[in-house]
Enzyme design. Structure first.
Site, PDB file in Angstrom:
ATOM      1  CB  THR A 184     -32.955  89.693  74.153  1.00 52.61           C
ATOM      2  OG1 THR A 184     -32.148  88.954  74.915  1.00 52.61           O
ATOM      3  CG2 THR A 184     -33.942  88.811  73.899  1.00 52.61           C
ATOM      4  CG  ASP A 185     -27.760  88.523  74.939  1.00 49.75           C
ATOM      5  OD1 ASP A 185     -28.815  88.351  75.511  1.00 49.75           O
ATOM      6  OD2 ASP A 185     -26.569  88.784  75.574  1.00 49.75           O
ATOM      7  CD  GLU A 186     -32.324  85.971  77.683  1.00 48.76           C
ATOM      8  OE1 GLU A 186     -32.844  84.916  78.093  1.00 48.76           O
ATOM      9  OE2 GLU A 186     -32.207  86.765  78.785  1.00 48.76           O
TER      10      GLU A 186
ATOM     11  CE1 TYR B 203     -38.063  88.217  76.721  1.00 48.82           C
ATOM     12  CE2 TYR B 203     -35.858  87.282  76.812  1.00 48.82           C
ATOM     13  CZ  TYR B 203     -36.551  88.333  76.725  1.00 48.82           C
ATOM     14  OH  TYR B 203     -36.022  89.547  76.372  1.00 48.82           O
TER      15      TYR B 203
ATOM     16  CE  LYS C   3     -37.686  90.829  72.856  1.00 46.57           C
ATOM     17  NZ  LYS C   3     -38.538  91.874  72.544  1.00 46.57           N
TER      18      LYS C   3
HETATM   19  N1  LIG Z   1     -33.823  93.842  80.291  1.00 41.84           N
HETATM   20  C1  LIG Z   1     -32.998  93.140  79.714  1.00 41.84           C
HETATM   21  O1  LIG Z   1     -31.729  93.009  80.026  1.00 41.84           O
HETATM   22  C2  LIG Z   1     -33.119  93.485  77.969  1.00 41.84           C
HETATM   23  C3  LIG Z   1     -31.857  93.171  77.310  1.00 41.84           C
HETATM   24  C4  LIG Z   1     -32.118  93.207  76.135  1.00 41.84           C
HETATM   25  C5  LIG Z   1     -33.535  93.326  75.538  1.00 41.84           C
HETATM   26  N2  LIG Z   1     -34.515  93.535  76.323  1.00 41.84           N
HETATM   27  C6  LIG Z   1     -35.887  93.821  75.583  1.00 41.84           C
HETATM   28  O2  LIG Z   1     -36.063  95.106  75.866  1.00 41.84           O
HETATM   29  C7  LIG Z   1     -37.521  95.283  75.908  1.00 41.84           C
HETATM   30  C8  LIG Z   1     -37.816  95.902  77.359  1.00 41.84           C
HETATM   31  O3  LIG Z   1     -37.392  95.140  78.355  1.00 41.84           O
HETATM   32  P1  LIG Z   1     -37.671  95.566  80.075  1.00 41.84           P
HETATM   33  O4  LIG Z   1     -36.438  94.674  80.776  1.00 41.84           O
HETATM   34  O5  LIG Z   1     -37.517  96.948  80.287  1.00 41.84           O
HETATM   35  O6  LIG Z   1     -38.847  94.832  80.192  1.00 41.84           O
HETATM   36  P2  LIG Z   1     -39.816  95.110  81.621  1.00 41.84           P
HETATM   37  O7  LIG Z   1     -40.826  93.809  81.649  1.00 41.84           O
HETATM   38  O8  LIG Z   1     -39.219  95.842  82.533  1.00 41.84           O
HETATM   39  O9  LIG Z   1     -41.076  96.130  80.665  1.00 41.84           O
HETATM   40  C9  LIG Z   1     -41.972  95.592  79.769  1.00 41.84           C
HETATM   41  C10 LIG Z   1     -43.119  96.696  79.645  1.00 41.84           C
HETATM   42  O10 LIG Z   1     -43.931  96.235  78.628  1.00 41.84           O
HETATM   43  C11 LIG Z   1     -45.141  96.431  79.030  1.00 41.84           C
HETATM   44  N3  LIG Z   1     -46.019  95.466  78.443  1.00 41.84           N
HETATM   45  C12 LIG Z   1     -46.191  94.175  78.377  1.00 41.84           C
HETATM   46  N4  LIG Z   1     -47.050  93.579  77.565  1.00 41.84           N
HETATM   47  C13 LIG Z   1     -47.884  94.656  76.993  1.00 41.84           C
HETATM   48  C14 LIG Z   1     -48.680  94.768  75.740  1.00 41.84           C
HETATM   49  N5  LIG Z   1     -49.222  93.717  75.307  1.00 41.84           N
HETATM   50  N6  LIG Z   1     -49.038  95.933  75.212  1.00 41.84           N
HETATM   51  C15 LIG Z   1     -48.239  97.258  75.780  1.00 41.84           C
HETATM   52  N7  LIG Z   1     -47.311  97.055  77.012  1.00 41.84           N
HETATM   53  C16 LIG Z   1     -47.033  95.729  77.445  1.00 41.84           C
HETATM   54  C17 LIG Z   1     -45.273  96.349  80.524  1.00 41.84           C
HETATM   55  O11 LIG Z   1     -46.305  96.856  81.090  1.00 41.84           O
HETATM   56  C18 LIG Z   1     -43.714  96.885  80.930  1.00 41.84           C
HETATM   57  O12 LIG Z   1     -43.959  98.169  81.089  1.00 41.84           O
HETATM   58  C19 LIG Z   1     -38.127  93.861  75.941  1.00 41.84           C
HETATM   59  O13 LIG Z   1     -38.823  93.762  74.550  1.00 41.84           O
HETATM   60  C20 LIG Z   1     -36.901  93.119  76.068  1.00 41.84           C
HETATM   61  O14 LIG Z   1     -37.100  91.847  75.354  1.00 41.84           O
HETATM   62  C21 LIG Z   1     -34.512  93.687  77.528  1.00 41.84           C
END
Ligand SMILES: NC(=O)c1ccc[n+]([C@@H]2O[C@H](COP(=O)([O-])OP(=O)(O)OC[C@H]3O[C@@H](n4cnc5c(N)ncnc54)[C@H](O)[C@@H]3O)[C@@H](O)[C@H]2O)c1
Length: 355
Positions: free
Chosen positions: A132-134, A157, A161
């Site tokens: 993430t950009d955070e 968080y 990350k």
């Molecule tokens: N949503 C955003 O805007 C955004 C932006 C940039 C990066 N990201 C990154 O992208 C990734 C996905 O984000 P998202 O928004 O889809 O998150 P989300 O919370 O919707 O999904 C996370 C998934 O990971 C699974 N999970 C959690 N802990 C686990 C574990 N210990 N073992 C296996 N599975 C596990 C959960 O069941 C869920 O299905 C993350 O790594 C997040 O940091 C998200």
């Protein structure tokens, strides 16, 4: 070609699994199905012979070893994480466990698997870490995050990350794991868990609930449609240079309050309030700010654009309107999610009794 995707039942992961399958990959999808993971987001592909769903934890080393051995993936796309900033304030433990220790466990399993591959197979193997950009902290009124921005995380968080990004790079430089890292801005789109801003505001408005805006609403985020994020991730996986980082963003900076107003405007047209003539904007309420709330994030994605030819395909207004329509048209998915433990309540104030 088989890819191991972690977190493939979450918001971005479920979109990515479908995108990868549509592009001819076989997917092994490892997800622990926490509150944020939902098989209903995978309904259209769950029976596909090209999709293997494995319910399990990235902290489970024997399970990881068994999955690598059984499926011999050509790449890992690592998305599994605890992802909600407000939750990380109330309960950071799970964030350290999954995002830091879990990433470490996955890296070790990938390293052992990769070390056992033959020369050609090893040269082709990739570990793509989705971040993430955070991790870069907060910008002032000007400037953009790039791949060279210093790390300055402010929430549990983003700190977790950031730790995972550093671990991935260390496994690349120390052990030669062919790793890549992406840092993306805020995503929006279908199948996002309703604690995040866009679905939360949409569903609260439809329920005639107050629409909370943190602080003065002036915090700026750069918004990207999840489909464009998935395209970027595949471009990095297929053509990115090993050891490199790629910043991903939509060049769509918006304040939080303007996002809320945009959603209200779309709903006013598509589903006018029952209260005759009033706008959903009247439901907006400014509430106490999130502790440590970063003011502005913005991404300069020119490296990705210049090296890999990627750019966002959707204009922000079109993508947002399409997204709100999706939540309106997918009541079954929404109701299935809302009937769980989560109830659109306020968390992340650092006070455990907060509502
Ligand atoms: N949503 C955003 O805007 C955004 C932006 C940039 C990066 N990201 C990154 O992208 C990734 C996905 O984000 P998202 O928004 O889809 O998150 P989300 O919370 O919707 O999904 C996370 C998934 O990971 C699974 N999970 C959690 N802990 C686990 C574990 N210990 N073992 C296996 N599975 C596990 C959960 O069941 C869920 O299905 C993350 O790594 C997040 O940091 C998200």
């Amino acid at each position: 070609m088989t890819i191991l995707i972690t977190g493939g039942a979450g918001f971005i992961g479920s979109n990515l699994v479908k995108y990868a399958l549509a592009n001819g990959y076989k997917v092994v999808n490892l997800d622990r199905l926490t509150y944020a993971g939902n098989l209903s987001s995978l309904a259209s592909v769950i029976e596909s012979p090209e999709h293997v769903f494995a319910e399990g934890d990235i902290c489970d080393a024997p399970l990881l070893e068994a999955l690598f051995r059984a499926h011999q993936p050509r790449a890992v796309m690592h998305l599994a994480a605890e992802s909600h900033v407000d939750r990380s304030i109330d309960g950071p433990d799970d964030f350290i466990r999954t995002n830091v220790a879990g990433t470490f466990t996955l890296l070790e399993a990938a390293r052992r698997y990769c070390d056992g591959l033959s020369g050609d197979e090893r040269a082709r193997f990739r570990f793509l870490h989705v971040s993430t950009d955070e991790v870069f902290g907060s910008l002032g009124n000007d400037g953009y995050f790039t791949e060279a921005s210093p790390y300055d995380p402010h929430s549990p968080y983003s700190a977790s990350k950031a730790s995972s990004d550093h671990l991935v790079r260390a496994w690349g430089s120390t052990y030669g794991l062919p790793a890549l890292v992406t840092n993306c801005s805020n995503n929006y789109g279908p199948y996002q868990f309703p604690e995040k801003l866009v679905p939360h505001i949409t569903l609260s408005a439809l329920a005639e609930k107050p629409l909370p805006v943190y602080g003065d609403g002036g915090n700026v985020r750069d918004w990207l449609h999840v489909g464009d994020h998935c395209r970027a991730l595949m471009a990095v996986l297929e053509r990115g240079r090993v050891g490199e980082t790629y910043a991903i963003g939509g060049s769509s900076e918006r304040t939080n309050v303007s996002i809320v107003q945009t959603i209200c405007g779309i709903l006013d047209e598509l589903r006018p309030r029952p209260t005759g003539g009033a706008s959903y904007r009247d439901l907006i309420r400014f509430v106490a700010d999130r502790p440590g709330h970063d003011r502005r994030y913005a991404i300069d994605a020119s490296k990705l654009r210049n090296e890999l030819g990627w750019k966002p395909s959707r204009a922000f207004e079109d993508g947002m309107s399409e997204t709100v329509k999706w939540y309106l048209g997918n009541g079954d998915w929404v109701n299935g999610i809302l009937s769980g433990a989560y109830r659109l309540t306020r968390i992340g104030t650092g006070r455990h009794d907060a509502r």
